[in-house]
Design a protein around this motif. Sequence first.
Motif, PDB file in Angstrom:
ATOM      1  N   GLU A  46      -1.126  13.530   1.697  1.00 18.20           N
ATOM      2  CA  GLU A  46      -2.014  12.552   1.051  1.00 18.20           C
ATOM      3  C   GLU A  46      -1.201  11.532   0.255  1.00 18.20           C
ATOM      4  OE1 GLU A  46      -5.342  10.535   0.362  1.00 18.20           O
ATOM      5  OE2 GLU A  46      -5.229  12.292   1.651  1.00 18.20           O
ATOM      6  N   ALA A  47      -0.166  11.995  -0.443  1.00 19.75           N
ATOM      7  CA  ALA A  47       0.698  11.079  -1.203  1.00 19.75           C
ATOM      8  C   ALA A  47       1.419  10.122  -0.268  1.00 19.75           C
ATOM      9  CB  ALA A  47       1.698  11.874  -2.038  1.00 19.75           C
ATOM     10  N   VAL A  52       2.119   4.712   2.197  1.00 20.95           N
ATOM     11  CA  VAL A  52       2.110   3.844   3.378  1.00 20.95           C
ATOM     12  C   VAL A  52       1.099   2.715   3.197  1.00 20.95           C
ATOM     13  CG1 VAL A  52       1.461   3.771   5.829  1.00 20.95           C
ATOM     14  CG2 VAL A  52       2.982   5.569   4.998  1.00 20.95           C
ATOM     15  N   GLU A  53      -0.068   3.033   2.648  1.00 22.25           N
ATOM     16  CA  GLU A  53      -1.093   2.011   2.410  1.00 22.25           C
ATOM     17  C   GLU A  53      -0.611   0.993   1.378  1.00 22.25           C
ATOM     18  OE1 GLU A  53      -4.589  -0.129   2.790  1.00 22.25           O
ATOM     19  OE2 GLU A  53      -3.661   1.366   4.082  1.00 22.25           O
ATOM     20  N   LEU A  57      -0.070  -3.022   1.983  1.00 23.92           N
ATOM     21  CA  LEU A  57      -0.663  -4.064   1.148  1.00 23.92           C
ATOM     22  C   LEU A  57       0.395  -4.985   0.553  1.00 23.92           C
ATOM     23  CD1 LEU A  57      -3.480  -2.090  -0.691  1.00 23.92           C
ATOM     24  CD2 LEU A  57      -3.771  -3.868   1.031  1.00 23.92           C
ATOM     25  N   LEU A  58       1.534  -4.399   0.129  1.00 30.44           N
ATOM     26  CA  LEU A  58       2.619  -5.216  -0.413  1.00 30.44           C
ATOM     27  C   LEU A  58       3.206  -6.144   0.651  1.00 30.44           C
ATOM     28  CD1 LEU A  58       4.478  -2.692  -2.718  1.00 30.44           C
ATOM     29  CD2 LEU A  58       3.276  -4.760  -3.408  1.00 30.44           C
TER      30      LEU A  58
END
Length: 164
Positions: A46-47, A52-53, A57-58
């Motif tokens: 989950e971390a 990755v998300e 976004l960056l």
Amino acid sequence: MRILFDYTFMPIVCAVLVLMAVVVVVKQQEIDSLEHKLALVEQTAEARKRMVEEVRLLQKAVSAPPVRTVTVTAYNPAVDQTDSDPLIAASMRKVRQGTIAVSRDLFDQGWVFGRKVRIEGLGIFEINDLMNKRYTQRIDIFMWDEDQARQFGKKNIKAALLEI
């Protein structure tokens, strides 16, 4: 004879029961250990998924051009133009002169609360609010005076996200 049989096998039966109890305890410890490892693996996965998300976004924010032509309008603190509390912006700060609301697509590209934006011919503003989801590529300048906001109208102007 029967009594002798019972006394002879009773220690063996007890030893087998004790051995079985030890095996059950050891297996339960193994199960507990595996459940703990599984929980750690799930938390790690989950971390990693969140990381990755965030990277995605960056990268999206970095790849977005810092200067673009957007539709610029004006708004003032009225319930019909905002939500039920027109004096508090989406950033949870009070509305004030010199701030803007941005469309959510810009917000997702790094035009976030606190960042400064230079709007050609108008000056430098701080992002303090979000616009309704229906708007894209749009900036709304906060003005106290409703007549002034109406006079401003709707313009297509270049805006630059500043690195200050």
